[in-house]
Design a protein around this motif. Structure first.
Motif, mmCIF file in Angstrom:
data_model
loop_
_atom_site.group_PDB
_atom_site.id
_atom_site.type_symbol
_atom_site.label_atom_id
_atom_site.label_comp_id
_atom_site.label_asym_id
_atom_site.label_seq_id
_atom_site.Cartn_x
_atom_site.Cartn_y
_atom_site.Cartn_z
ATOM 1 N N TYR A 98 -19.523 5.092 22.011
ATOM 2 C CA TYR A 98 -19.710 5.299 20.577
ATOM 3 C C TYR A 98 -19.914 6.778 20.263
ATOM 4 O O TYR A 98 -20.537 7.511 21.027
ATOM 5 C CB TYR A 98 -20.941 4.531 20.071
ATOM 6 N N TYR A 99 -19.362 7.188 19.123
ATOM 7 C CA TYR A 99 -19.718 8.446 18.486
ATOM 8 C C TYR A 99 -20.723 8.112 17.392
ATOM 9 O O TYR A 99 -20.522 7.168 16.628
ATOM 10 C CB TYR A 99 -18.494 9.106 17.852
ATOM 11 N N LEU A 100 -21.796 8.893 17.307
ATOM 12 C CA LEU A 100 -22.831 8.660 16.292
ATOM 13 C C LEU A 100 -22.813 9.785 15.267
ATOM 14 O O LEU A 100 -23.123 10.931 15.595
ATOM 15 C CB LEU A 100 -24.212 8.584 16.942
ATOM 16 N N PRO A 101 -22.441 9.502 14.013
ATOM 17 C CA PRO A 101 -22.494 10.531 12.960
ATOM 18 C C PRO A 101 -23.939 10.844 12.586
ATOM 19 O O PRO A 101 -24.773 9.942 12.462
ATOM 20 C CB PRO A 101 -21.762 9.876 11.779
ATOM 21 N N LEU A 102 -24.217 12.137 12.407
ATOM 22 C CA LEU A 102 -25.553 12.592 12.023
ATOM 23 C C LEU A 102 -25.421 13.575 10.870
ATOM 24 O O LEU A 102 -24.688 14.561 10.981
ATOM 25 C CB LEU A 102 -26.259 13.272 13.193
ATOM 26 N N ALA A 103 -26.115 13.315 9.773
ATOM 27 C CA ALA A 103 -26.106 14.212 8.614
ATOM 28 C C ALA A 103 -27.436 14.953 8.578
ATOM 29 O O ALA A 103 -28.497 14.336 8.520
ATOM 30 C CB ALA A 103 -25.902 13.429 7.324
ATOM 31 N N VAL A 299 -33.410 12.214 14.721
ATOM 32 C CA VAL A 299 -32.183 11.437 14.885
ATOM 33 C C VAL A 299 -32.150 10.277 13.898
ATOM 34 O O VAL A 299 -31.110 9.975 13.309
ATOM 35 C CB VAL A 299 -32.054 10.931 16.335
ATOM 36 N N VAL A 300 -33.283 9.628 13.712
ATOM 37 C CA VAL A 300 -33.329 8.512 12.763
ATOM 38 C C VAL A 300 -32.949 8.990 11.369
ATOM 39 O O VAL A 300 -32.117 8.371 10.687
ATOM 40 C CB VAL A 300 -34.735 7.869 12.758
ATOM 41 N N ALA A 301 -33.527 10.104 10.924
ATOM 42 C CA ALA A 301 -33.236 10.611 9.580
ATOM 43 C C ALA A 301 -31.762 10.981 9.438
ATOM 44 O O ALA A 301 -31.117 10.647 8.441
ATOM 45 C CB ALA A 301 -34.112 11.819 9.279
ATOM 46 N N ALA A 302 -31.222 11.685 10.422
ATOM 47 C CA ALA A 302 -29.827 12.123 10.345
ATOM 48 C C ALA A 302 -28.870 10.940 10.377
ATOM 49 O O ALA A 302 -27.859 10.912 9.654
ATOM 50 C CB ALA A 302 -29.521 13.086 11.486
ATOM 51 N N ALA A 303 -29.172 9.938 11.186
ATOM 52 C CA ALA A 303 -28.329 8.739 11.229
ATOM 53 C C ALA A 303 -28.460 7.934 9.943
ATOM 54 O O ALA A 303 -27.472 7.370 9.445
ATOM 55 C CB ALA A 303 -28.712 7.877 12.434
ATOM 56 N N PHE A 304 -29.668 7.869 9.386
ATOM 57 C CA PHE A 304 -29.880 7.163 8.127
ATOM 58 C C PHE A 304 -29.060 7.788 7.001
ATOM 59 O O PHE A 304 -28.405 7.096 6.227
ATOM 60 C CB PHE A 304 -31.361 7.175 7.757
ATOM 61 N N ALA A 306 -26.421 9.640 7.232
ATOM 62 C CA ALA A 306 -24.987 9.517 7.486
ATOM 63 C C ALA A 306 -24.468 8.122 7.197
ATOM 64 O O ALA A 306 -23.342 7.958 6.712
ATOM 65 C CB ALA A 306 -24.683 9.898 8.934
ATOM 66 N N THR A 307 -25.271 7.092 7.467
ATOM 67 C CA THR A 307 -24.777 5.713 7.387
ATOM 68 C C THR A 307 -25.303 4.935 6.186
ATOM 69 O O THR A 307 -25.066 3.732 6.071
ATOM 70 C CB THR A 307 -25.127 4.935 8.674
ATOM 71 N N GLY A 308 -26.017 5.605 5.265
ATOM 72 C CA GLY A 308 -26.403 4.951 4.023
ATOM 73 C C GLY A 308 -27.650 4.100 4.084
ATOM 74 O O GLY A 308 -27.807 3.158 3.308
ATOM 75 N N GLN A 309 -28.561 4.426 5.006
ATOM 76 C CA GLN A 309 -29.815 3.686 5.076
ATOM 77 C C GLN A 309 -30.800 4.246 4.054
ATOM 78 O O GLN A 309 -30.572 5.289 3.446
ATOM 79 C CB GLN A 309 -30.404 3.783 6.484
ATOM 80 N N ASP A 310 -31.924 3.548 3.868
ATOM 81 C CA ASP A 310 -32.980 4.009 2.962
ATOM 82 C C ASP A 310 -33.737 5.137 3.655
ATOM 83 O O ASP A 310 -34.490 4.904 4.606
ATOM 84 C CB ASP A 310 -33.915 2.847 2.632
ATOM 85 N N ALA A 311 -33.531 6.361 3.191
ATOM 86 C CA ALA A 311 -34.071 7.527 3.885
ATOM 87 C C ALA A 311 -35.590 7.506 3.978
ATOM 88 O O ALA A 311 -36.170 8.012 4.943
ATOM 89 C CB ALA A 311 -33.610 8.805 3.194
ATOM 90 N N ALA A 312 -36.270 6.916 2.996
ATOM 91 C CA ALA A 312 -37.731 6.908 3.014
ATOM 92 C C ALA A 312 -38.277 6.081 4.175
ATOM 93 O O ALA A 312 -39.425 6.277 4.586
ATOM 94 C CB ALA A 312 -38.275 6.373 1.693
ATOM 95 N N GLN A 313 -37.474 5.187 4.707
ATOM 96 C CA GLN A 313 -37.947 4.346 5.806
ATOM 97 C C GLN A 313 -37.895 5.050 7.164
ATOM 98 O O GLN A 313 -38.179 4.451 8.196
ATOM 99 C CB GLN A 313 -37.174 3.029 5.825
ATOM 100 N N VAL A 314 -37.571 6.337 7.143
ATOM 101 C CA VAL A 314 -37.741 7.154 8.346
ATOM 102 C C VAL A 314 -39.217 7.159 8.756
ATOM 103 O O VAL A 314 -39.543 7.330 9.928
ATOM 104 C CB VAL A 314 -37.232 8.586 8.109
ATOM 105 N N VAL A 315 -40.108 6.957 7.786
ATOM 106 C CA VAL A 315 -41.541 6.864 8.104
ATOM 107 C C VAL A 315 -41.766 5.829 9.192
ATOM 108 O O VAL A 315 -42.451 6.082 10.192
ATOM 109 C CB VAL A 315 -42.353 6.499 6.843
#
Length: 410
Positions: A98-103, A299-304, A306-315
């Motif tokens: 897998y390639y993992l996109p990170l923003a 990594v969690v924040a950057a993947a979130f 990039a892939t449209g997750q709820d960024a606040a749940q990085v907590v």
């Protein structure tokens, strides 16, 4: 939308807002989302002297975004996106390279994680497993005292099926797995736990819990105070999520030959183990941290993003423990994320760039079986987090952290 001749003129609409004839949110009722966003930009430019040309230059579908993702839309914030990998993941749901996109806007992050991925790939890949899954919502009820609280707890224990029927009547996908009870004086908390399949599931859990809470009110002395009583716990550091989990609990691990550690990470298994023990375990314990890791949230924040997750749940995503062990001829490393809340359907996953990022992973939309795509996403993010932990710990152990940032001009 009206047939007003000025409905397609952003400047005219902005002027009407400025004069008090319209409110910002009412623009969506007068014109299409693209024009409404342009009108808001015109207003902001006039009121603040800002230049919003870049904010207004976006690729996403304004109608879709305004309908499902944001209010008072003015445009889009652009974040650079990189990619790490490929890395072999042997998971319960993910299986392959897998390639993992990170923003991210943090220089050196992608390079560091990519170094960890390369090291893992050279070692033959990493294992990953979702060990527990369940999205939670915990309403709080008022009772007169502990006697009524016990009555409510007993009723909930004896009527699990009634609560399940009520909750699941609101969704065709979600399943109520459990209801945990907690009593604090004259407050009763019910922590509902759901299998939300490929959706992150916060909205699903909220709507389902509202239906079940009405049954509790009808059948017991309890009165609902708040549909969320913070014992869920959403978007806040919470020990309950570290212990019980929320969303996906996922672990990734790898064993790397000593020679690979020395060649790729320029240090030794013993040095990485010591850095992990003194920094991630002892240092975190002394700080009273809920996360015992180096920078899993990066990594969690950057993947979130990039892939449209709820960024606040990085907590909750930062609720992770990294372990390292120097073995005879190898380094064993793992990262366990207790509460990684991800989905591949709904929310921001429908936006164009985020959908494309999920396509890179091959995980857009619902999986077969249901839930498998979100499980795979969690496993891949966990391997990415593991790669980031290895790379940073190695940089610290070899004293290369500051030089790496200097070399990359950060």
């Amino acid at each position: 939308m009206t047939d007003d001749s000025a409905a397609d003129d952003p400047d005219a609409l902005a002027e009407r807002v400025r004069e008090g004839e319209l409110r910002l949110h009412e623009l969506d009722d007068r014109t299409d989302a693209e024009t409404a966003a342009a009108a808001r930009r015109r207003l902001l430019e006039a009121e603040t002297d800002a230049d919003l040309d870049a904010v207004g230059d976006y690729a996403l579908d304004a109608e879709q975004a305004a309908d499902a993702n944001v209010e008072n839309m003015v445009g889009a914030a652009q974040i650079p996106m990189g990619v790490v990998g490929p890395v072999q993941v042997a998971g319960g749901a993910a299986d392959g390279e897998y390639y993992l996109p990170l923003a991210t806007t943090e220089g050196a992050l992608v390079a560091s994680v990519n170094r960890g991925c390369s090291t893992i790939a050279t070692a033959g890949g990493a294992d990953a497993r979702v060990t527990k899954s369940g999205m939670t919502r915990a309403p709080v009820f008022r009772v007169s005292g502990v006697a009524e609280a016990e009555e409510v707890v007993s009723w909930v224990g004896e009527n699990a099926e009634r609560l399940r029927e009520a909750a699941e009547s609101t969704t065709s996908h979600g399943e109520l797995l459990d209801v945990d009870t907690y009593v604090v004086g004259d407050s009763v908390y019910l922590r509902f736990v759901y299998d939300t399949k490929d959706a992150m599931g916060m909205n699903m859990a909220t709507i389902a819990t509202r239906e079940a809470a009405e049954v509790v009110e009808d059948e017991t002395p309890a009165s609902l105070v708040a549909l969320s009583g913070n014992l869920c716990s959403d978007k806040k550091p919470a020990a309950i999520n570290a212990v019980e989990g929320r969303g996906r609990s996922v672990t990734a691990d790898v064993e790397i030959p000593r020679e690979t550690v020395e060649d790729r990470l320029h240090t030794t298994p013993e040095a990485i183990e010591e850095a992990n023990t003194r920094k991630n375990l002892v240092g975190s314990a002394k700080a009273g941290s809920l996360g015992f890791n180096a920078h899993a949230a990066n990594v969690v924040a950057a993947a979130f993003l990039a892939t449209g997750q709820d960024a606040a749940q990085v907590v909750e995503g930062a609720n992770a423990i990294t372990t390292v062990e120097a073995r005879d001829d190898a380094l064993y490393a793992s990262v366990s994320l207790a509460s990684l809340e991800v989905g591949t359907v709904g929310g921001g996953t429908k936006l164009q760039t985020q959908s494309e990022a999920l396509d890179v992973l091959g995980l857009r939309g619902g999986g077969d079986p249901a839930g498998s795509n979100a499980d795979a996403l969690a496993e891949i993010i966990a391997v990415g987090a593991l790669a980031g932990e290895l790379s940073l710990l190695a940089a610290l152990a070899s004293r290369h952290l500051s030089s790496a940032h200097e070399d990359l001009g950060r």
